[in-house]
Design an enzyme around this catalytic site. Structure first.
Site, PDB file in Angstrom:
ATOM      1  N   ASP A 186       0.855  -1.189   0.000  1.00  0.00           N
ATOM      2  CA  ASP A 186       0.000   0.000   0.000  1.00  0.00           C
ATOM      3  C   ASP A 186       0.896   1.247   0.000  1.00  0.00           C
ATOM      4  O   ASP A 186       1.706   1.427   0.919  1.00  0.00           O
ATOM      5  CB  ASP A 186      -0.880  -0.035   1.268  1.00  0.00           C
ATOM      6  N   GLU A 196      30.251   5.828   5.512  1.00  0.00           N
ATOM      7  CA  GLU A 196      30.236   4.389   5.765  1.00  0.00           C
ATOM      8  C   GLU A 196      30.079   3.659   4.428  1.00  0.00           C
ATOM      9  O   GLU A 196      29.663   2.513   4.380  1.00  0.00           O
ATOM     10  CB  GLU A 196      29.141   4.009   6.765  1.00  0.00           C
ATOM     11  N   CYS A 226      26.113   6.652  10.883  1.00  0.00           N
ATOM     12  CA  CYS A 226      25.591   7.974  10.508  1.00  0.00           C
ATOM     13  C   CYS A 226      26.097   9.085  11.425  1.00  0.00           C
ATOM     14  O   CYS A 226      25.685  10.239  11.292  1.00  0.00           O
ATOM     15  CB  CYS A 226      24.073   7.949  10.488  1.00  0.00           C
ATOM     16  N   THR A 281      13.946   2.819   2.417  1.00  0.00           N
ATOM     17  CA  THR A 281      14.734   3.830   3.161  1.00  0.00           C
ATOM     18  C   THR A 281      16.147   4.004   2.584  1.00  0.00           C
ATOM     19  O   THR A 281      17.047   4.443   3.284  1.00  0.00           O
ATOM     20  CB  THR A 281      14.821   3.485   4.668  1.00  0.00           C
ATOM     21  N   SER A 310      16.376  -0.721  15.904  1.00  0.00           N
ATOM     22  CA  SER A 310      17.137   0.501  15.649  1.00  0.00           C
ATOM     23  C   SER A 310      16.314   1.745  16.034  1.00  0.00           C
ATOM     24  O   SER A 310      16.826   2.696  16.629  1.00  0.00           O
ATOM     25  CB  SER A 310      17.517   0.560  14.174  1.00  0.00           C
ATOM     26  N   HIS A 337      18.623  13.325  13.163  1.00  0.00           N
ATOM     27  CA  HIS A 337      19.144  12.419  12.136  1.00  0.00           C
ATOM     28  C   HIS A 337      17.924  11.765  11.483  1.00  0.00           C
ATOM     29  O   HIS A 337      17.095  11.163  12.177  1.00  0.00           O
ATOM     30  CB  HIS A 337      20.045  11.372  12.791  1.00  0.00           C
ATOM     31  N   LYS A 382       9.429  10.028  15.356  1.00  0.00           N
ATOM     32  CA  LYS A 382       9.285   9.198  16.567  1.00  0.00           C
ATOM     33  C   LYS A 382      10.009   9.835  17.756  1.00  0.00           C
ATOM     34  O   LYS A 382       9.510   9.819  18.879  1.00  0.00           O
ATOM     35  CB  LYS A 382       9.838   7.788  16.330  1.00  0.00           C
ATOM     36  N   ASN A 400      17.750   8.426   2.257  1.00  0.00           N
ATOM     37  CA  ASN A 400      18.765   8.319   3.299  1.00  0.00           C
ATOM     38  C   ASN A 400      20.154   8.739   2.788  1.00  0.00           C
ATOM     39  O   ASN A 400      20.630   8.205   1.786  1.00  0.00           O
ATOM     40  CB  ASN A 400      18.809   6.860   3.781  1.00  0.00           C
ATOM     41  N   SER A 439      24.259   4.266  14.156  1.00  0.00           N
ATOM     42  CA  SER A 439      24.029   2.910  14.667  1.00  0.00           C
ATOM     43  C   SER A 439      25.317   2.273  15.140  1.00  0.00           C
ATOM     44  O   SER A 439      26.407   2.573  14.647  1.00  0.00           O
ATOM     45  CB  SER A 439      23.416   2.035  13.574  1.00  0.00           C
TER      46      SER A 439
HETATM   47  N1  COA Z   1      -0.725   3.293   5.778  1.00  0.00           N
HETATM   48  C1  COA Z   1      -0.036   4.087   6.649  1.00  0.00           C
HETATM   49  N2  COA Z   1       0.935   3.613   7.481  1.00  0.00           N
HETATM   50  C2  COA Z   1       1.234   2.303   7.404  1.00  0.00           C
HETATM   51  C3  COA Z   1       0.576   1.420   6.525  1.00  0.00           C
HETATM   52  C4  COA Z   1      -0.460   1.981   5.681  1.00  0.00           C
HETATM   53  N3  COA Z   1      -1.128   1.217   4.815  1.00  0.00           N
HETATM   54  N4  COA Z   1       1.062   0.192   6.689  1.00  0.00           N
HETATM   55  C5  COA Z   1       2.033   0.273   7.651  1.00  0.00           C
HETATM   56  N5  COA Z   1       2.117   1.564   8.080  1.00  0.00           N
HETATM   57  C6  COA Z   1       3.039   2.102   9.084  1.00  0.00           C
HETATM   58  C7  COA Z   1       3.234   1.190  10.271  1.00  0.00           C
HETATM   59  O1  COA Z   1       2.179   1.365  11.220  1.00  0.00           O
HETATM   60  C8  COA Z   1       4.581   1.653  10.783  1.00  0.00           C
HETATM   61  O2  COA Z   1       4.411   2.862  11.490  1.00  0.00           O
HETATM   62  P1  COA Z   1       5.122   3.029  12.920  1.00  0.00           P
HETATM   63  O3  COA Z   1       6.615   2.880  12.692  1.00  0.00           O
HETATM   64  O4  COA Z   1       4.744   4.404  13.346  1.00  0.00           O
HETATM   65  O5  COA Z   1       4.603   1.951  13.794  1.00  0.00           O
HETATM   66  C9  COA Z   1       5.333   2.001   9.498  1.00  0.00           C
HETATM   67  O6  COA Z   1       4.333   2.159   8.486  1.00  0.00           O
HETATM   68  C10 COA Z   1       6.309   0.932   9.050  1.00  0.00           C
HETATM   69  O7  COA Z   1       5.611  -0.272   9.050  1.00  0.00           O
HETATM   70  P2  COA Z   1       6.340  -1.616   9.487  1.00  0.00           P
HETATM   71  O8  COA Z   1       5.366  -2.724   9.402  1.00  0.00           O
HETATM   72  O9  COA Z   1       7.025  -1.386  10.788  1.00  0.00           O
HETATM   73  O10 COA Z   1       7.386  -1.704   8.290  1.00  0.00           O
HETATM   74  P3  COA Z   1       8.515  -2.731   7.977  1.00  0.00           P
HETATM   75  O11 COA Z   1       8.409  -3.983   8.757  1.00  0.00           O
HETATM   76  O12 COA Z   1       8.512  -2.830   6.495  1.00  0.00           O
HETATM   77  O13 COA Z   1       9.869  -1.989   8.458  1.00  0.00           O
HETATM   78  C11 COA Z   1      11.563  -0.322   8.720  1.00  0.00           C
HETATM   79  C12 COA Z   1      10.098  -0.611   8.344  1.00  0.00           C
HETATM   80  C13 COA Z   1      11.747   1.169   8.768  1.00  0.00           C
HETATM   81  C14 COA Z   1      11.859  -0.926  10.086  1.00  0.00           C
HETATM   82  C15 COA Z   1      12.466  -0.937   7.606  1.00  0.00           C
HETATM   83  O14 COA Z   1      12.227  -0.236   6.436  1.00  0.00           O
HETATM   84  C16 COA Z   1      13.946  -0.853   7.932  1.00  0.00           C
HETATM   85  O15 COA Z   1      14.490  -1.720   8.593  1.00  0.00           O
HETATM   86  N6  COA Z   1      14.603   0.205   7.451  1.00  0.00           N
HETATM   87  C17 COA Z   1      16.005   0.472   7.759  1.00  0.00           C
HETATM   88  C18 COA Z   1      16.103   1.045   9.148  1.00  0.00           C
HETATM   89  C19 COA Z   1      17.318   1.877   9.317  1.00  0.00           C
HETATM   90  O16 COA Z   1      17.646   2.600   8.425  1.00  0.00           O
HETATM   91  N7  COA Z   1      17.958   1.795  10.470  1.00  0.00           N
HETATM   92  C20 COA Z   1      19.134   2.538  10.753  1.00  0.00           C
HETATM   93  C21 COA Z   1      18.838   3.936  10.883  1.00  0.00           C
HETATM   94  S1  COA Z   1      19.886   4.842  11.904  1.00  0.00           S
END
Ligand code: COA
Length: 384
Positions: free
Chosen positions: A29, A79, A111, A152, A201, A233, A242, A275, A306
């Protein structure tokens, strides 16, 4: 002595993918990506671009002959390094025509690297009045096709000149920092893509922000009312949201509304680029400078890398910042890019140059590029 950011510029690859198209291609979605993650576009570099070429481009956008004459220090935070031995900084000497009497090196701590560079530059300028330091953040964020982290990704570079009597941001020389051995994100030397415990993370990031914010308030006897803006960041824009949300109900409604409004201004560029890893916080600063900043504002910066290192520090937007920040030109860098199809992005993603590759300059639209790999050595060129 007043020390801080005298100039700041950035570079992003000229091609991007649309995040709604990425969502559709991944059968997700689109609201999850645009609202849940908070991204609209993602910069895509070509294989002839890397941390070196992007660093050269961002620095080239701000460096004058006079700056080069005064430079005594060059630090590259990354990095996404192309060599385990030679630093990205050394490659830049020819590309940027820098004088030899410069101390230069590369810093890695996920980062956080550019912030380590910025604080080191502060100390250098303070010990060498009249000299300047160039700090560059440059990274390609890669998690892999069809991974949860794919949405991301991003790429780009931010360059800053640190000097006495800065015209953009005076650093207050107030900061708190912390380090913990945490497995939230890592990229072993054999891998081109990162591994992340994404949700963990997020938790560590928010915990670091709260811990450091409590420390900062206690150490300097301040509250949120002492700041008009908090910059975070932002590997993806939901992540900063958040941290910001932890202040809701703890600061006045008016302050929270102001911080939220300013945060929205600071994430505009990141929503359109993705990113930048260590450049992300500083792309946020640029976005804020272009879209909302006012002279005299006190700004709090939350840097996080991280692994994990965090730092909270502050600075003040300077009276003359609008003379150095060409808002239209910076916005144009974001606007003048072209959309790439998801198919093309996937194809380019797989391309890896090998020893012997020579890139035809006629196919290049960038000023700095990887021209050849010879005996495993990467050779770069600048288009005349
Ligand atoms: N409409 C609106 N929001 C939606 C949605 C929809 N249809 N479906 C899901 N969401 C929201 C979820 O509620 C969640 O929000 P929240 O974080 O406020 O709870 C968000 O979208 C992400 O959903 P989630 O199911 O957690 O996604 P995911 O399992 O695909 O993982 C990350 C998302 C960000 C954890 C993943 O992309 C990732 O690991 N990214 C890299 C992280 C990173 O860069 N870390 C180092 C940074 S320093």
């Amino acid at each position: 002595m007043n020390i801080g950011i005298d100039k700041i510029g950035f570079y992003v690859p000229k091609d991007y993918i649309d995040i709604v198209e990425l969502a559709k291609a991944r059968d997700v979605d689109p609201n999850k990506f645009t609202i849940g993650i908070g991204q609209d576009k993602q910069a895509v570099p070509f294989p002839y671009q890397d941390a070196v070429t992007m660093a050269a481009s961002s620095a080239d956008s701000i460096l004058t002959a006079e700056d080069k004459k005064d430079l005594g220090l060059l630090i590259v935070g990354t990095e996404s390094s192309v060599d385990e031995s030679k630093s990205t900084a050394a490659f830049l000497m020819d590309l940027l025509d820098l004088p030899e009497d410069i101390r230069s090196f590369e810093i890695k701590q996920a980062c956080y690297g550019a912030t380590a560079g910025l604080q080191t530059a502060y100390d250098f300028v303070s010990n060498n009045p009249g000299k300047k330091a160039l700090v560059i953040a440059t990274d390609i964020a890669r998690y892999g096709i069809k991974t949860p982290g794919e949405v991301t990704q991003g790429a780009g570079s931010v360059a800053m000149i640190i000097s006495q009597d800065p015209r953009v941001l005076k650093l207050d020389h107030k900061s708190v920092y912390m380090t913990r051995n945490v497995g939230d994100f890592w990229r072993p030397t054999f891998s081109k893509t990162a591994f992340a415990r994404g949700k963990f993370s997020n938790e560590v990031y928010v915990d670091f922000f709260q811990t450091l914010w409590n420390k900062y308030q206690a150490k300097y006897d301040v509250t949120a009312d002492d700041f008009s803006t908090m910059l975070f960041h932002i590997p993806y824009t939901k992540m900063g949201t958040k941290a910001l949300r932890t202040l809701e109900g703890k600061v006045s409604d008016a302050k929270y509304a102001e911080l939220t409004k300013h945060y929205q201004a600071s994430i505009k560029f990141s929503r359109a680029v993705g990113n930048l890893y260590t450049g992300s916080l500083y792309l946020g600063l640029l976005s804020y400078l272009v879209n909302a900043a006012k002279a005299g504002e006190e700004v709090l910066f939350f840097s996080y890398g991280s692994g994990a290192v965090g730092e909270l520090y502050s600075g003040q937007i300077q009276a003359d910042f609008e003379k150095v920040i060409d808002k239209k030109a910076l916005q144009k860098i974001i606007d003048d890019r072209q959309k790439m199809t998801i198919d093309d992005y996937e194809r380019i993603y797989q391309v890896e140059y090998q020893d012997g590759t020579i890139v035809d300059p006629k196919t290049i639209t960038e000023k700095f590029y990887l021209s050849e790999i010879k005996e495993n050595e990467r050779l770069y060129k600048k288009l005349k």
